[in-house]
Design an enzyme around this catalytic site. Structure first.
Site, mmCIF file in Angstrom:
data_model
loop_
_atom_site.group_PDB
_atom_site.id
_atom_site.type_symbol
_atom_site.label_atom_id
_atom_site.label_comp_id
_atom_site.label_asym_id
_atom_site.label_seq_id
_atom_site.Cartn_x
_atom_site.Cartn_y
_atom_site.Cartn_z
ATOM 1 N N LYS A 5 6.654 -4.093 -4.888
ATOM 2 C CA LYS A 5 8.093 -3.788 -4.801
ATOM 3 C C LYS A 5 8.634 -4.153 -3.437
ATOM 4 O O LYS A 5 9.755 -4.609 -3.323
ATOM 5 C CB LYS A 5 8.336 -2.297 -5.056
ATOM 6 C CG LYS A 5 9.799 -1.894 -5.019
ATOM 7 C CD LYS A 5 10.627 -2.634 -6.051
ATOM 8 C CE LYS A 5 12.087 -2.295 -6.001
ATOM 9 N NZ LYS A 5 12.902 -3.189 -6.850
ATOM 10 N N LYS A 37 14.201 -13.385 -12.660
ATOM 11 C CA LYS A 37 13.991 -12.197 -13.484
ATOM 12 C C LYS A 37 13.009 -12.492 -14.606
ATOM 13 O O LYS A 37 12.107 -11.733 -14.896
ATOM 14 C CB LYS A 37 15.317 -11.707 -14.075
ATOM 15 C CG LYS A 37 16.195 -10.950 -13.139
ATOM 16 C CD LYS A 37 15.726 -9.561 -12.767
ATOM 17 C CE LYS A 37 14.913 -9.373 -11.529
ATOM 18 N NZ LYS A 37 15.214 -9.948 -10.278
ATOM 19 N N TRP A 51 -2.922 -2.523 -1.682
ATOM 20 C CA TRP A 51 -2.529 -3.856 -2.170
ATOM 21 C C TRP A 51 -3.247 -4.822 -1.233
ATOM 22 O O TRP A 51 -2.883 -4.928 -0.055
ATOM 23 C CB TRP A 51 -1.015 -4.007 -2.091
ATOM 24 C CG TRP A 51 -0.477 -5.202 -2.805
ATOM 25 C CD1 TRP A 51 -0.472 -5.436 -4.156
ATOM 26 C CD2 TRP A 51 0.146 -6.348 -2.225
ATOM 27 N NE1 TRP A 51 0.128 -6.638 -4.435
ATOM 28 C CE2 TRP A 51 0.514 -7.225 -3.284
ATOM 29 C CE3 TRP A 51 0.435 -6.747 -0.934
ATOM 30 C CZ2 TRP A 51 1.149 -8.444 -3.076
ATOM 31 C CZ3 TRP A 51 1.072 -7.959 -0.728
ATOM 32 C CH2 TRP A 51 1.420 -8.795 -1.784
ATOM 33 N N ARG A 100 4.711 0.448 -5.924
ATOM 34 C CA ARG A 100 4.577 -0.413 -4.743
ATOM 35 C C ARG A 100 3.545 -1.512 -4.972
ATOM 36 O O ARG A 100 3.404 -2.406 -4.160
ATOM 37 C CB ARG A 100 4.212 0.415 -3.509
ATOM 38 C CG ARG A 100 5.261 1.451 -3.151
ATOM 39 C CD ARG A 100 4.730 2.450 -2.149
ATOM 40 N NE ARG A 100 4.441 1.840 -0.883
ATOM 41 C CZ ARG A 100 5.361 1.589 0.067
ATOM 42 N NH1 ARG A 100 6.609 1.926 -0.171
ATOM 43 N NH2 ARG A 100 5.055 1.033 1.191
ATOM 44 N N GLU A 121 9.216 -13.518 -13.177
ATOM 45 C CA GLU A 121 8.407 -12.531 -12.432
ATOM 46 C C GLU A 121 7.887 -11.419 -13.340
ATOM 47 O O GLU A 121 6.893 -10.777 -13.013
ATOM 48 C CB GLU A 121 9.175 -11.937 -11.259
ATOM 49 C CG GLU A 121 10.339 -11.049 -11.611
ATOM 50 C CD GLU A 121 10.941 -10.398 -10.362
ATOM 51 O OE1 GLU A 121 10.211 -10.016 -9.449
ATOM 52 O OE2 GLU A 121 12.175 -10.288 -10.321
ATOM 53 N N GLU A 149 18.962 -16.436 -10.184
ATOM 54 C CA GLU A 149 18.499 -15.038 -10.334
ATOM 55 C C GLU A 149 17.991 -14.808 -11.747
ATOM 56 O O GLU A 149 16.974 -14.142 -11.956
ATOM 57 C CB GLU A 149 19.613 -14.060 -9.983
ATOM 58 C CG GLU A 149 19.277 -12.591 -10.224
ATOM 59 C CD GLU A 149 18.058 -12.084 -9.447
ATOM 60 O OE1 GLU A 149 17.560 -12.783 -8.537
ATOM 61 O OE2 GLU A 149 17.577 -10.990 -9.795
ATOM 62 N N CYS A 180 0.840 -1.204 0.000
ATOM 63 C CA CYS A 180 0.000 0.000 0.000
ATOM 64 C C CYS A 180 0.875 1.255 0.000
ATOM 65 O O CYS A 180 2.011 1.242 0.451
ATOM 66 C CB CYS A 180 -0.876 0.035 1.249
ATOM 67 S SG CYS A 180 -1.889 -1.420 1.424
ATOM 68 N N HIS A 239 18.858 -36.039 -12.288
ATOM 69 C CA HIS A 239 18.111 -36.652 -11.180
ATOM 70 C C HIS A 239 16.625 -36.341 -11.276
ATOM 71 O O HIS A 239 15.949 -36.204 -10.265
ATOM 72 C CB HIS A 239 18.692 -36.178 -9.844
ATOM 73 C CG HIS A 239 20.124 -36.552 -9.681
ATOM 74 N ND1 HIS A 239 20.531 -37.835 -9.410
ATOM 75 C CD2 HIS A 239 21.251 -35.822 -9.831
ATOM 76 C CE1 HIS A 239 21.858 -37.887 -9.368
ATOM 77 N NE2 HIS A 239 22.324 -36.672 -9.611
ATOM 78 N N ASN A 264 -1.181 1.356 5.906
ATOM 79 C CA ASN A 264 -0.327 0.369 5.241
ATOM 80 C C ASN A 264 0.186 -0.565 6.332
ATOM 81 O O ASN A 264 0.775 -0.113 7.312
ATOM 82 C CB ASN A 264 0.857 1.044 4.525
ATOM 83 C CG ASN A 264 1.797 0.000 3.925
ATOM 84 O OD1 ASN A 264 1.397 -1.138 3.669
ATOM 85 N ND2 ASN A 264 3.054 0.378 3.737
ATOM 86 N N GLY A 265 -0.067 -1.861 6.164
ATOM 87 C CA GLY A 265 0.387 -2.835 7.160
ATOM 88 C C GLY A 265 -0.723 -3.837 7.423
ATOM 89 O O GLY A 265 -1.680 -3.946 6.657
HETATM 90 C C1 AGP Z 1 13.102 -9.394 -7.127
HETATM 91 O O1 AGP Z 1 13.112 -8.923 -8.466
HETATM 92 C C2 AGP Z 1 11.733 -9.265 -6.488
HETATM 93 N N1 AGP Z 1 11.235 -7.960 -6.600
HETATM 94 C C3 AGP Z 1 11.708 -9.808 -5.070
HETATM 95 O O2 AGP Z 1 12.146 -11.140 -5.124
HETATM 96 C C4 AGP Z 1 12.581 -9.056 -4.049
HETATM 97 O O3 AGP Z 1 13.950 -9.284 -4.314
HETATM 98 C C5 AGP Z 1 12.245 -9.588 -2.648
HETATM 99 O O4 AGP Z 1 10.887 -9.325 -2.387
HETATM 100 C C6 AGP Z 1 13.098 -8.957 -1.536
HETATM 101 O O5 AGP Z 1 12.852 -7.581 -1.466
HETATM 102 P P1 AGP Z 1 13.864 -6.680 -0.569
HETATM 103 O O6 AGP Z 1 15.201 -6.787 -1.226
HETATM 104 O O7 AGP Z 1 13.285 -5.307 -0.631
HETATM 105 O O8 AGP Z 1 13.861 -7.250 0.810
#
Ligand code: AGP
Length: 608
Positions: A603, A485, A75, A27, A488, A481, A2, A504, A101-102
């Site tokens: 985010k 990328k 959110w 966000r 997501e 990683e 949020c 395996h 927010n929370g």
């Molecule tokens: C990565 O591209 C994602 N946005 C997500 O995995 C992110 O790395 C993860 O939520 C951790 O966020 P932070 O680094 O703000 O703790």
């Protein structure tokens, strides 16, 4: 997560709230709303969907006159995205409006109590209970009512609140969720994050946990949970506006990928003095690194992937066992930790709920905690014993790139420092490592300049259903990683596998033309991974390989090769991840997706 914005001043509030909320769209959200006080009544408008819907509904805010207001992008956590569940929430008489927010963890018990007191609920959210509790405890003093609510609420909250009885103030409260107070000229602001108010002021207060701010047009007062006035330090935000804008790129993600050379340089520069690696943040630390017998790294998502690379690099360099944990697992695993242990927590936002909770878990067991964080002043920087900042600047795109690269740089330098302390690094080796580190920005630039070639390749996989990433050792850490990328932001199923693990089970998934992206940057593992490439090739796979310049042997087996400049074997992730970031980006953009705002994602995941 949020987003909250609040305004009080001499201008119309609604347009400013809409502008601020637009800077918080990154966000992640599914509905939006505003409450504006016109001197007599609080007018509330809320709409599910994108912020644009709220803008259109309120004619850009014109239909909501007034110079004091609060806005919110939601959110969903409790209750589906809907008008009723959108914020602001309010009491029956609409004399109080609140944005949040929370998560209110004990809201069910509180809701039952308020219903018994005759209150009617119109939404399924946890937040609405706050509006009715404020109504119940308000006897003329807003701060007193807020404090009474705070004493009864469990969970995390950043709140913006307005009262019709208090036409000269907006109130802000926080516990665990991010919130900043912006100080302008004859106007003041609240926001979940700095980009929302940067256009209006660079002067901010970072409100701490369980503090209350009473914000007037020309006066800002702070109180603690005992209603005692407190003094706060005013900070100046140095980010330039461009840093929070796209800078001419179609998506923030491309802008942020292109910033990686600068970010890498900005991140290592403060730590290299007279050809030595220094961490001033740790100079007075109550940690004897020379006696460290193990190291724990805890994080989520890409930050975890950075930590996974850190494991390989630190173990190889410093010969200290490194245990890497997902924060959501670590916090409930009753980890075996005690005095003398050190836990490194990595987070771009510094607000990730699981990683924050891991700090508390580690400290409760007597371990020392070091946070590697990008967002200045974020919660984790106040909760960890020590904080080392990455210098990536604001990262807007949900998919992290530059912050991840910056985290790698800090981990490389920590590895060098630890190896020095442990006596496993000769002087000439250290100097070579520092020299190789200093060359990384220009080498990343070289790989980025190759982006059109990656784009052409990526365009061939826009319709792909399954894509695999393989590697061994550090190359496996790169592969995980690269897979994240891609999936997501393109929504294509992608998985990373330790190359030796394919046989395996997973290799049964390889079909004719299945794309396998192989990473081969580790000299001692080349031949092993080449054998794995042959295995998948013999089952019909199409293989794209990322490998070091000069390793032309790869062309005997791979169908498509991306070369990266030669660098130190410990630092290859920094270069090899670039083509994989670009691959994910171009597949997503090629599918016509909103690369910066992937579906279902936020985010910063500030809730469990
Ligand atoms: C990565 O591209 C994602 N946005 C997500 O995995 C992110 O790395 C993860 O939520 C951790 O966020 P932070 O680094 O703000 O703790």
């Amino acid at each position: 997560m949020c987003g909250i914005v609040g305004y009080i001043g001499k201008k119309q509030a609604a347009p400013i709230l809409l502008d601020g909320l637009s800077k918080l769209e990154y966000r992640g959200y599914d509905s939006a709303g505003m409450a504006v006080f016109d001197g007599e009544n609080i007018k509330i408008e809320k709409t599910p969907g994108r912020l644009k819907v709220l803008e259109e509904t309120t004619h850009g805010g014109e239909l909501m006159p007034g110079m004091i207001g609060i806005g919110h992008t939601r959110w969903a956590t409790h209750g589906v995205p809907s008008t009723e569940n959108a914020h602001p929430h309010f009491n029956a008489s609409r004399s109080i409006a609140v944005v949040h927010n929370g998560i209110i963890e004990n809201y069910i018990k509180l809701k039952e109590k308020m219903i018994k007191r005759g209150y009617k609920f119109v939404s399924d959210t946890d937040t609405e209970v706050l509006a009715h509790m404020l109504d119940y405890y308000y006897k003329g003093d807003p701060v007193e009512a807020i404090i009474k609510v705070m004493h009864r609420v469990e969970g995390s909250y950043a709140l913006g609140i307005i009262f019709t009885d208090c036409p000269d103030d907006v109130f802000a409260v926080r516990k665990d969720s991010p919130l900043v107070i912006g100080k302008g000229e004859g106007e003041n602001f609240i926001a979940s994050d700095v980009p929302a108010i940067l256009k209006y002021t660079r002067n901010v207060y970072y409100i701490q946990n369980e503090e209350i701010a009473k914000i007037g047009t020309d006066k800002i007062e702070f109180f603690n949970i005992d209603a005692e006035p407190i003094e706060k330090e005013l900070h100046r935000v140095e980010w330039d506006m461009n840093a929070a804008e796209k800078g001419g790129y179609e998506f923030f993600m491309m802008k942020e990928m292109m910033e990686q050379p600068k970010v890498i340089r900005d991140t290592f520069t403060p730590h290299i003095k007279n050809n030595e690696i220094v961490f001033d943040e740790l100079k007075d630390a109550d940690i004897d690194f020379s006696k460290l017998t193990s190291l724990h790294i805890v994080a989520c998502g890409s930050a975890y992937h950075a930590g996974f690379t850190g494991k390989y690099v630190i173990e190889k360099m410093a010969r200290v066992p490194v245990y890497v944990d997902l924060a959501s697992e670590f916090r409930y695993r009753n980890p075996i930790l005690g005095e003398g242990d050190v836990v490194v927590l990595i987070s771009q936002s510094g607000e990730t709920a699981d990683t924050k909770a891991a700090i508390g878990e580690a400290k409760a067991k007597g371990a020392k905690t070091i946070a590697i964080v990008n967002a200045k002043g974020s919660s984790m920087t106040r909760e960890a014993d020590y904080t080392i900042y990455t210098e990536a600047g604001p990262e807007i795109s949900v998919a992290t790139t530059k912050a991840y690269s910056a985290q790698l740089i800090i981990l490389y330098m920590l590895a060098i420092k630890l190896a020095e302390e442990k006596g496993t690094l000769k002087e000439d080796e250290k100097k070579q490592l520092i020299s190789d580190l200093l060359r990384l920005p220009e080498q990343v630039e070289m790989v980025l300049n190759n982006k059109e070639r990656i784009q052409k390749f990526a365009n061939r996989y826009i319709a792909a259903k399954d894509i695999f990433f393989i590697g061994r050792g550090i190359d496996y850490a790169i592969a995980i990683e690269g897979a994240l990328k891609l999936k997501e932001i393109s929504y294509i199923h992608a998985e990373a596998y330790a190359a030796g693990e394919l046989k395996h089970g997973t290799i049964s998934l390889i079909e004719e033309n299945t794309l396998v992206n192989a990473v081969l940057t580790q000299e001692d593992l080349y031949d092993k991974t080449i054998s794995n490439i042959r295995e998948v090739k013999s089952r019909g796979a199409f293989v794209m390989a990322v490998t070091n310049l000069g390793h032309t042997k790869i062309e005997e087996v791979a169908d498509y090769v991306v070369y990266i400049p030669e660098t130190n074997k410990y630092f290859t992730n920094t270069l090899a991840i670039i083509p994989l970031q670009l691959f994910g980006y171009f597949v997503s953009a090629g599918k016509g997706y909103d690369v910066d705002h992937p579906r279902n994602l936020a985010k910063s995941v500030t809730v469990e």
